[in-house]
Design a protein around this motif. Structure first.
Motif, short mmCIF file in Angstrom:
data_model
loop_
_atom_site.label_atom_id
_atom_site.label_comp_id
_atom_site.label_asym_id
_atom_site.label_seq_id
_atom_site.Cartn_x
_atom_site.Cartn_y
_atom_site.Cartn_z
N VAL A 124 -1.81 3.62 3.82
CA VAL A 124 -1.94 3.64 5.29
C VAL A 124 -2.66 4.91 5.73
CG1 VAL A 124 -0.66 3.76 7.46
CG2 VAL A 124 0.08 2.17 5.66
N GLU A 125 -2.31 6.05 5.10
CA GLU A 125 -2.96 7.30 5.44
C GLU A 125 -4.45 7.28 5.11
OE1 GLU A 125 -0.78 10.27 3.38
OE2 GLU A 125 0.97 10.19 4.72
N ASP A 126 -4.82 6.55 4.03
CA ASP A 126 -6.22 6.44 3.65
C ASP A 126 -7.00 5.47 4.53
OD1 ASP A 126 -5.88 8.26 1.67
OD2 ASP A 126 -5.92 6.83 0.01
N GLY A 127 -6.29 4.70 5.34
CA GLY A 127 -6.95 3.75 6.22
C GLY A 127 -7.32 2.43 5.58
N MET A 143 -8.24 -3.12 5.56
CA MET A 143 -7.26 -3.08 6.64
C MET A 143 -6.36 -4.32 6.66
SD MET A 143 -7.39 -0.22 8.04
CE MET A 143 -6.42 -0.49 9.52
N CYS A 144 -5.66 -4.58 5.57
CA CYS A 144 -4.71 -5.68 5.51
C CYS A 144 -3.29 -5.10 5.57
CB CYS A 144 -4.90 -6.48 4.22
SG CYS A 144 -4.55 -5.54 2.72
N THR A 145 -2.31 -5.97 5.58
CA THR A 145 -0.92 -5.54 5.52
C THR A 145 -0.41 -5.72 4.09
OG1 THR A 145 -0.23 -7.74 6.23
CG2 THR A 145 -0.41 -6.04 7.92
N LEU A 146 0.65 -5.01 3.75
CA LEU A 146 1.17 -5.01 2.38
C LEU A 146 2.68 -5.20 2.40
CD1 LEU A 146 0.83 -4.34 -0.73
CD2 LEU A 146 1.30 -1.96 -0.09
N THR A 147 3.19 -6.08 1.54
CA THR A 147 4.62 -6.27 1.38
C THR A 147 5.04 -5.80 -0.01
OG1 THR A 147 4.77 -8.14 2.90
CG2 THR A 147 6.50 -7.94 1.25
N THR A 148 6.06 -4.95 -0.06
CA THR A 148 6.59 -4.45 -1.33
C THR A 148 8.12 -4.44 -1.24
OG1 THR A 148 6.74 -2.10 -0.71
CG2 THR A 148 4.60 -2.91 -1.49
N LYS A 191 6.01 5.08 -1.31
CA LYS A 191 5.02 6.16 -1.28
C LYS A 191 3.61 5.61 -1.38
CE LYS A 191 3.97 10.68 -3.24
NZ LYS A 191 4.41 11.73 -4.20
N ALA A 192 3.42 4.60 -2.24
CA ALA A 192 2.09 4.01 -2.39
C ALA A 192 1.64 3.38 -1.08
CB ALA A 192 2.10 2.97 -3.50
#
Length: 357
Positions: free
Chosen positions: A175-178, A156-161, A169-170
């Motif tokens: 996020v959908e997978d939790g 449950m971390c945040t992601l920057t892309t 999409k990734a």
């Protein structure tokens, strides 16, 4: 893993090793620290040089042995990184990821971690870089992120892309997978996209005559560009269209960037002008009228390289005196001479450079 730099690294490289393990470690250090190809250890010139430095005592080390040694050290460094990640017990974790291909079209995904500990100290961890095969789809990147987050015990971390479709999409799938709280867009990349949207991009017109630029940068095309940049109004609403003054300013900037791009291109394509520019730099350097310590070439911007337009303008401004010397002392063909900048163009280039800086 951190490798020694400067004098410490040179001292390690030039130390004569009496055993093969020492030779192997030194060569692996050289390859990794200086980003050299592993194949260099098999070349005759390199072996002769190493033999001379060690008075003929250096052992025979193959590229395969060096490759395996580097991979073994990388695996140990990865395990050390995982253990450090667990020992830090970070309160909040943020990760970044990106993908790219090298000159041989090998695909890679990178992964980094940042987080704060209980004492509110920010820790930056290099994460991992993985060679990937197949298409760089969102599903592929989603599996890569999921695997890496599980390896490092991150939840449950945040992601920057960036804003590439596969990255978007990734992030959504994660996020959908939790396994992610939220995907964030890179602010630097977004600013770069804004600048690229405003500045004129490279096109076939850059290889045509200057008159074609005037046609491409007409009033109609400028309004179309304005619509693309930020206007979502209907054809009956002209509030978001460029005013006369704004259009004139946009035309000045667009024409200048195109002219700089063309001027840089002719110095890169013409061997005669390239040699003249090199000679001009040497001459001005001897007269102490040029601050350039090395012979430089003009740069041409690239849509996929961040800040490349600024780098192009910065380089052309650095070469202003040598280019003026070429124009004054050489018989430049008329077709190429018309692409040289006038003083008003140099002033505008300096202003644009400072804005993009």
């Amino acid at each position: 893993a951190k490798f020694p730099r400067g004098d410490a690294r040179n001292a390690m490289l030039h130390t004569s090793s009496k055993d093969k393990a020492g030779d192997l470690n030194e060569l692996a250090l050289l390859v990794v620290a200086d980003l050299c190809p592993v194949s260099m250890v098999d070349r005759k010139g390199f072996r002769a040089h190493q033999s001379h430095l060690s008075d003929g005592k250096i052992g025979s080390v193959s590229r395969t042995a060096v490759s395996h040694h580097i991979m073994a050290k990388a695996m140990r460094a990865r395990e050390t990184l995982k253990n450090r990640m667990q020992s830090l017990k970070l309160r909040s974790v943020h990760c970044t990821t990106d993908g790219w291909a090298d000159r041989e079209q090998n695909g890679y995904f990178s992964f980094t971690l940042q987080g704060t500990s209980d004492d509110f100290v920010l820790h930056n961890l290099p994460g991992d870089v993985t060679l990937v095969t197949g298409r760089h789809t969102g599903e592929h990147l989603h599996k890569f992120l999921k695997k890496k987050l599980e390896e490092f015990g991150v939840d449950m971390c945040t992601l920057t892309t960036d804003s590439a479709s596969n990255q978007l999409k990734a992030g959504r799938l994660c996020v959908e997978d939790g396994i992610l709280k939220e995907r964030l867009s890179c602010s630097t990349h977004t600013l770069n996209l804004i600048v690229r949207k405003v500045l004129p991009s490279r096109s076939k017109a850059d290889q045509d005559e200057p008159e074609d630029v005037e046609k491409e940068l007409s009033e109609e095309s400028c309004n179309e560009r304005a619509d693309e940049i930020g206007s979502d109004s209907s054809d009956d609403d002209d509030d978001d269209r460029l005013s006369a003054d704004e259009m004139e300013e946009f035309l000045h900037v667009a024409r200048l960037v195109r002219r700089v791009r063309r001027l840089s291109a002719i110095f890169r394509r013409s061997n005669v002008l390239a040699e003249a520019l090199k000679s001009a730099q040497i001459e001005l350097r001897e007269k102490k009228r040029c601050d350039v310590k090395f012979n430089l070439r003009p740069m041409v911007d690239c849509p996929t390289r961040w800040s490349s337009t600024h780098l192009m303008l910065d380089r052309i401004m650095t070469l202003k005196a040598p280019i003026a010397n070429v124009k004054a002392t050489h018989d430049v063909p008329k077709k190429q001479a018309r692409r040289f900048l006038e003083e008003v163009d140099w002033q505008l280039a300096e202003e644009i450079r400072e804005v993009l800086k």
